[in-house]
Design a protein around this motif. Structure first.
Motif, PDB file in Angstrom:
ATOM      1  N   GLN A 251      24.700 -42.377  -8.138  1.00  0.00           N
ATOM      2  CA  GLN A 251      23.720 -41.075  -8.292  1.00  0.00           C
ATOM      3  C   GLN A 251      23.424 -40.337  -6.985  1.00  0.00           C
ATOM      4  N   ALA A 252      23.248 -40.668  -6.275  1.00  0.00           N
ATOM      5  CA  ALA A 252      22.582 -40.418  -4.747  1.00  0.00           C
ATOM      6  C   ALA A 252      24.028 -39.543  -4.040  1.00  0.00           C
ATOM      7  N   THR A 253      24.339 -39.884  -4.162  1.00  0.00           N
ATOM      8  CA  THR A 253      25.982 -39.115  -3.075  1.00  0.00           C
ATOM      9  C   THR A 253      26.626 -38.027  -4.043  1.00  0.00           C
ATOM     10  N   SER A 254      26.522 -38.430  -5.244  1.00  0.00           N
ATOM     11  CA  SER A 254      26.978 -37.578  -6.060  1.00  0.00           C
ATOM     12  C   SER A 254      25.983 -36.138  -6.087  1.00  0.00           C
ATOM     13  N   ALA A 255      24.673 -36.635  -6.079  1.00  0.00           N
ATOM     14  CA  ALA A 255      23.350 -35.586  -6.212  1.00  0.00           C
ATOM     15  C   ALA A 255      23.749 -34.470  -4.937  1.00  0.00           C
ATOM     16  N   GLN A 256      24.282 -35.059  -3.911  1.00  0.00           N
ATOM     17  CA  GLN A 256      23.941 -35.036  -1.856  1.00  0.00           C
ATOM     18  C   GLN A 256      25.254 -33.585  -2.465  1.00  0.00           C
ATOM     19  N   ILE A 257      26.407 -34.303  -3.351  1.00  0.00           N
ATOM     20  CA  ILE A 257      27.764 -33.009  -3.374  1.00  0.00           C
ATOM     21  C   ILE A 257      27.449 -31.821  -3.880  1.00  0.00           C
ATOM     22  N   THR A 258      26.676 -31.825  -4.583  1.00  0.00           N
ATOM     23  CA  THR A 258      26.172 -30.930  -5.734  1.00  0.00           C
ATOM     24  C   THR A 258      25.412 -29.909  -4.985  1.00  0.00           C
TER      25      THR A 258
END
Length: 237
Positions: A40-47
């Motif tokens: 979830q943290a990685t997805s938020a950073q990519i967004t």
């Protein structure tokens, strides 16, 4: 056996109702929850990175014209004077003529065919008046006007040009004494010029007499003239 749901992983694990989870099961659930948090943290950073990359610049509209609608509290007022320009207002207050596009196109084509076009100086179509017709006929027979000039022989009947224009040659100031035609010698048409030249020279009349003498040679008229000449000679004696 009853289904036990973990709050960290959301997975269901089958275990007896009255039995606690083992250490191995607890460790597995914690690892799954940690992996899910990292995802979830990685997805938020990519967004957030995508938002920074594809962020559109702010547009500056500049000084916008004053709106013709103004609001006074909950009431909107319209400035009708700004809805139409003065030119459009005049057009709207008078009757307008609507032309048939087919008629307009036909008129444009006829106007285009009336001249030779800009490549040929827009020569108009020939208006074959009786005077112009006589002048063209005289030009066709110009080889009999001056025996010392020779022109190219033309075959066939006289055919008027499809496009033509009649003009007047203006003499320059340097030709005032060398090639100037006096006013009394200026004529309006070619016919008047030819008749005026014939009145001075009498060439056509002389030529006609020569032809008539040739035709009447050896005939009654010639014999009568000879008798009259002889009779006159006898009387003189």
């Amino acid at each position: 056996m009853a289904a036990v749901t973990s709050r960290l992983s959301g997975r269901q694990t089958c275990a007896p109702e009255n039995e606690d989870l083992s250490d191995e099961q607890m460790q597995e659930l914690l690892e799954q929850a940690a992996a899910r948090l990292r995802t979830q943290a990685t997805s938020a950073q990519i967004t957030r990175q995508e938002e920074q990359v594809f962020r559109f610049p702010r547009l500056d509209a500049g000084a916008l014209p004053k709106s013709y609608v103004r609001s006074d509290g909950h009431v909107a007022h319209l400035d009708s004077a700004r809805l139409l320009t003065e030119k459009d207002r005049k057009l709207s207050s008078q009757a307008r003529k609507v032309e048939d596009p087919i008629t307009v196109k036909k008129a444009v084509l006829e106007k285009k065919k009336a001249t030779t076009g800009s490549d040929w100086f827009d020569l108009p179509r020939t208006d074959l008046t009786p005077g112009l017709k006589r002048d063209l006929q005289l030009l066709k027979m110009r080889n009999v006007l001056d025996p010392h000039r020779h022109y190219k022989k033309e075959s066939g009947k006289m055919k008027a040009p499809e496009f033509s224009q009649v003009g007047t040659i203006l003499q320059g100031p340097t030709e005032y004494f060398s090639a100037r035609i006096q006013n009394r010698d200026r004529k309006k048409t070619f016919i008047e010029e030819v008749l005026s030249g014939e009145a001075e020279t009498g060439r056509f009349k002389k030529k006609y007499g020569e032809i008539q003498n040739t035709k009447t040679s050896g005939k009654k008229a010639f014999y009568k003239a000879l008798k009259a000449k002889r009779a006159g000679g006898i009387k003189k004696r």
